[in-house]
Write an enzyme that holds these catalytic residues in place. Sequence first.
Site, short mmCIF file in Angstrom:
data_model
loop_
_atom_site.label_atom_id
_atom_site.label_comp_id
_atom_site.label_asym_id
_atom_site.label_seq_id
_atom_site.Cartn_x
_atom_site.Cartn_y
_atom_site.Cartn_z
N ASP A 184 1.16 -1.06 -0.05
CA ASP A 184 0.18 0.36 -0.30
C ASP A 184 0.60 0.93 -0.46
O ASP A 184 1.50 1.79 1.30
CB ASP A 184 -0.92 -0.18 1.25
CG ASP A 184 -2.07 0.79 1.38
OD1 ASP A 184 -2.07 2.06 0.20
OD2 ASP A 184 -2.98 1.17 2.42
N HIS A 186 -0.53 4.81 -0.29
CA HIS A 186 -1.29 5.07 0.88
C HIS A 186 -1.46 6.26 0.13
O HIS A 186 -1.41 7.74 1.52
CB HIS A 186 -0.45 5.24 2.03
CG HIS A 186 -1.85 5.26 3.10
ND1 HIS A 186 -2.07 6.26 4.48
CD2 HIS A 186 -2.74 4.07 3.91
CE1 HIS A 186 -2.76 5.45 4.65
NE2 HIS A 186 -3.00 4.11 4.54
N GLU A 210 -1.38 -0.72 -3.71
CA GLU A 210 -2.56 -0.09 -3.92
C GLU A 210 -2.11 1.54 -3.71
O GLU A 210 -1.26 1.86 -2.56
CB GLU A 210 -2.23 -0.66 -2.36
CG GLU A 210 -3.91 0.11 -1.99
CD GLU A 210 -4.74 -0.49 -1.39
OE1 GLU A 210 -5.84 0.12 0.12
OE2 GLU A 210 -4.85 -1.96 -0.77
N GLU A 236 -10.06 3.32 -2.79
CA GLU A 236 -10.97 3.23 -0.92
C GLU A 236 -11.33 5.15 -1.03
O GLU A 236 -12.18 4.95 -0.11
CB GLU A 236 -9.39 2.82 -0.12
CG GLU A 236 -8.83 3.72 -0.06
CD GLU A 236 -7.68 3.03 0.63
OE1 GLU A 236 -7.61 3.88 2.15
OE2 GLU A 236 -6.90 2.39 0.67
N HIS A 286 -12.18 -2.47 0.04
CA HIS A 286 -11.36 -1.95 1.68
C HIS A 286 -12.16 -1.93 2.75
O HIS A 286 -13.30 -1.68 2.99
CB HIS A 286 -11.22 -0.14 1.14
CG HIS A 286 -10.60 0.41 2.55
ND1 HIS A 286 -11.18 1.41 3.11
CD2 HIS A 286 -9.22 0.41 2.41
CE1 HIS A 286 -10.06 2.28 3.75
NE2 HIS A 286 -9.14 1.50 3.61
#
Length: 383
Positions: A184, A186, A210, A236, A286
Amino acid sequence: MEIVDYELFEVPPRWLFLKVETSDGVVGWGEPVVEGRAKTVRTAVEELMDTYLLGTDPSRIADHWETMYRGGFYRGGPVLMSAIAGIDQALWDIKGKQYGAPVHELLGGKVRDKVRVYQWIGGDRPAEVGEAAAEKVEAGFTALKMNGTAEMERIDSPAAVQRAVERLAEVREAVGDEVDIGVDFHGRVSKTMAKRLGRALEPYEPFFIEEPVLPEHNEALPGIAETTTVPIATGERLFSRWDFKEVFEQGVVDLIQPDLSHAGGISEVKKIADMAEAYDVAMAPHCPLGPIALASCIQVDATSHAALIQEQSLDIHYNETSDVLDYLVDPSVFEYEEGYVDIPDSPGLGVEIDEAHVREMAEQEVNWHNPVWRHDDGSVAEW
């Protein structure tokens, strides 16, 4: 039957639960929350319930969804869509209980008997990931996810890239080639660094990278995809089928990650999942959240051929004061065996919330906000 009352419970570690009651005594539960903005979403839920839902027939879920979304003129965004999501979950819970059937039966029935899940390791600033990975695989998980980096500069050093490579290499060495490892980013990484990291991590074959860039920079995804064969995941922080439309049309995202507590609930994510299938894109909802959100995800996963794997937050680093199973009468509904969880067959969302425990925990002060990180020069860094 009509909706006669509702209650909201802010509970640790960072969740907001909604209880909706009907004149027939049927109760539905939802989880409307934006992590770190629970009080804001609480107000949005109250406004929607008081304006549109009280006194109405709960069975008209599609009409209620359209009314909440279109009725206020201004639409979309995390707060409104999360409020709608939690209400939508509760309405589906009521409908399932009314008919004595799990939600997935009302959506057309199961396309699978169980759903693969992955487990978080490593924390916000990833550390000790090799040991943690080995422990989770020993516990039966076949897929893991970790943060790829801590904060990064827009153009960072070779050493910063190498640290990310070493962490993934450590996990790969610990678990071997049979275990999938999601990485991730993020949204912490600029498009420049995403290209460098994607290429550098590729030899260790991550399951996906991700959110390689923030959603407001999704126009950079095609360029990033050209630099790596690693599958790209995002979603997400997208909140409706209209938000996902542009991503699908780009043709470079391999895995979408809508959040059942942010992206309009069961009704909307089911539509997003169907769109994903049409574009040959997989889905991994998510869910670093609570048991109601997870139950809602699994109901959609059960009916969607696009569903590949499910995030779940048991033992995640955010859950220091309470965890997913603490709020369930029967925690065994989320027993993970060989990296999978069975599809619940009980009516509604398939879980029974321990209301007494919810009320007890709601008496605590809950004031979770994500940290604000800063670079060495004092400027704000992406968390």
